[in-house]
Design a protein around this motif. Structure first.
Motif, PDB file in Angstrom:
ATOM      1  N   UNK A 129       1.093  11.238   5.479  1.00 55.18           N
ATOM      2  CA  UNK A 129       2.033  11.361   4.357  1.00 55.18           C
ATOM      3  C   UNK A 129       1.860  10.199   3.384  1.00 55.18           C
ATOM      4  N   UNK A 130       2.184  10.464   2.143  1.00 56.81           N
ATOM      5  CA  UNK A 130       2.075   9.466   1.082  1.00 56.81           C
ATOM      6  C   UNK A 130       3.461   9.004   0.633  1.00 56.81           C
ATOM      7  N   UNK A 131       4.492   9.730   1.030  1.00 56.10           N
ATOM      8  CA  UNK A 131       5.818   9.561   0.436  1.00 56.10           C
ATOM      9  C   UNK A 131       6.797   8.736   1.258  1.00 56.10           C
ATOM     10  N   UNK A 132       6.326   7.861   2.128  1.00 52.01           N
ATOM     11  CA  UNK A 132       7.278   7.007   2.843  1.00 52.01           C
ATOM     12  C   UNK A 132       6.747   5.578   2.866  1.00 52.01           C
ATOM     13  N   UNK A 133       7.640   4.651   2.636  1.00 49.69           N
ATOM     14  CA  UNK A 133       7.254   3.251   2.663  1.00 49.69           C
ATOM     15  C   UNK A 133       6.779   2.735   1.326  1.00 49.69           C
ATOM     16  N   UNK A 134       6.390   1.486   1.344  1.00 51.33           N
ATOM     17  CA  UNK A 134       5.910   0.792   0.156  1.00 51.33           C
ATOM     18  C   UNK A 134       4.397   0.707   0.221  1.00 51.33           C
ATOM     19  N   UNK A 135       3.720   1.295  -0.761  1.00 50.61           N
ATOM     20  CA  UNK A 135       2.258   1.237  -0.845  1.00 50.61           C
ATOM     21  C   UNK A 135       1.889   0.058  -1.734  1.00 50.61           C
ATOM     22  N   UNK A 136       1.054  -0.818  -1.200  1.00 45.64           N
ATOM     23  CA  UNK A 136       0.614  -2.005  -1.920  1.00 45.64           C
ATOM     24  C   UNK A 136      -0.898  -1.916  -2.087  1.00 45.64           C
ATOM     25  N   UNK A 137      -1.365  -1.941  -3.327  1.00 46.73           N
ATOM     26  CA  UNK A 137      -2.806  -1.919  -3.575  1.00 46.73           C
ATOM     27  C   UNK A 137      -3.384  -3.259  -3.128  1.00 46.73           C
ATOM     28  N   UNK A 138      -4.514  -3.193  -2.448  1.00 48.69           N
ATOM     29  CA  UNK A 138      -5.154  -4.394  -1.924  1.00 48.69           C
ATOM     30  C   UNK A 138      -6.280  -4.795  -2.868  1.00 48.69           C
ATOM     31  N   UNK A 139      -6.346  -6.076  -3.189  1.00 48.85           N
ATOM     32  CA  UNK A 139      -7.454  -6.599  -3.977  1.00 48.85           C
ATOM     33  C   UNK A 139      -8.762  -6.315  -3.264  1.00 48.85           C
ATOM     34  N   UNK A 140      -9.761  -5.973  -3.992  1.00 48.74           N
ATOM     35  CA  UNK A 140     -11.051  -5.702  -3.393  1.00 48.74           C
ATOM     36  C   UNK A 140     -11.934  -6.957  -3.355  1.00 48.74           C
TER      37      UNK A 140
END
Length: 147
Positions: A129-140
């Motif tokens: 699922x994509x719709x739960x929690x906090x998604x944080x983009x990670x630096x590459x």
């Protein structure tokens, strides 16, 4: 209080203390489920944070997998910072450590609430699922060496 915290993989001698932190955040998470998480170090990574006096003040449990939308994902169902006077710093230090450990991932996801049991925590459907929690983009960018 901004220094002196030590973040490392959870030492098995601290597993019971770590469970007491989980009980604060997720009282329904059973001791049996926690014992299974601790025993499954090949599936889950357990990270602890201790204060300068040696008391356990933070805990995170994560796994890295391939998500159908996010790509490489560090999934963090358990993230606990426990202190009456320094919880913000503890959360920041623990988060920073996880960010370093997420090298190679596209995102980190911190669940909105701790799982109620091991079955929920390990649910493939919940992971996808994509719709739960906090998604944080990670630096590459390449990550510095882990402590």
């Amino acid at each position: 209080m901004t220094s002196g915290y030590c973040v490392r993989l959870l030492h098995m001698d601290d597993a019971l203390h770590a469970y007491s932190l989980i009980q604060v955040a997720a009282p329904c998470f059973s001791a049996d489920d926690w014992a299974q998480v601790v025993a499954s170090a090949d599936q889950w990574t357990l990270v602890s944070l201790k204060d300068p006096a040696g008391y356990l003040r933070g805990l995170a449990v994560y796994r890295i997998g391939t998500h159908p939308i996010a790509g490489r994902l560090m999934d963090v169902p358990i993230f606990v910072a426990a202190s009456v006077i320094d919880d913000v710093t503890i959360a920041d230090v623990l988060f920073t450590s996880l960010r370093k450990r997420s090298a190679g991932c596209n995102f980190m996801r911190f669940w909105a609430r701790c799982p109620s049991d091991l079955t929920e925590m390990e649910s493939k459907g919940r992971f996808r699922r994509w719709d739960h929690g906090l998604m944080v983009r990670v630096d590459q960018k390449p990550s510095p060496a882990l402590p």
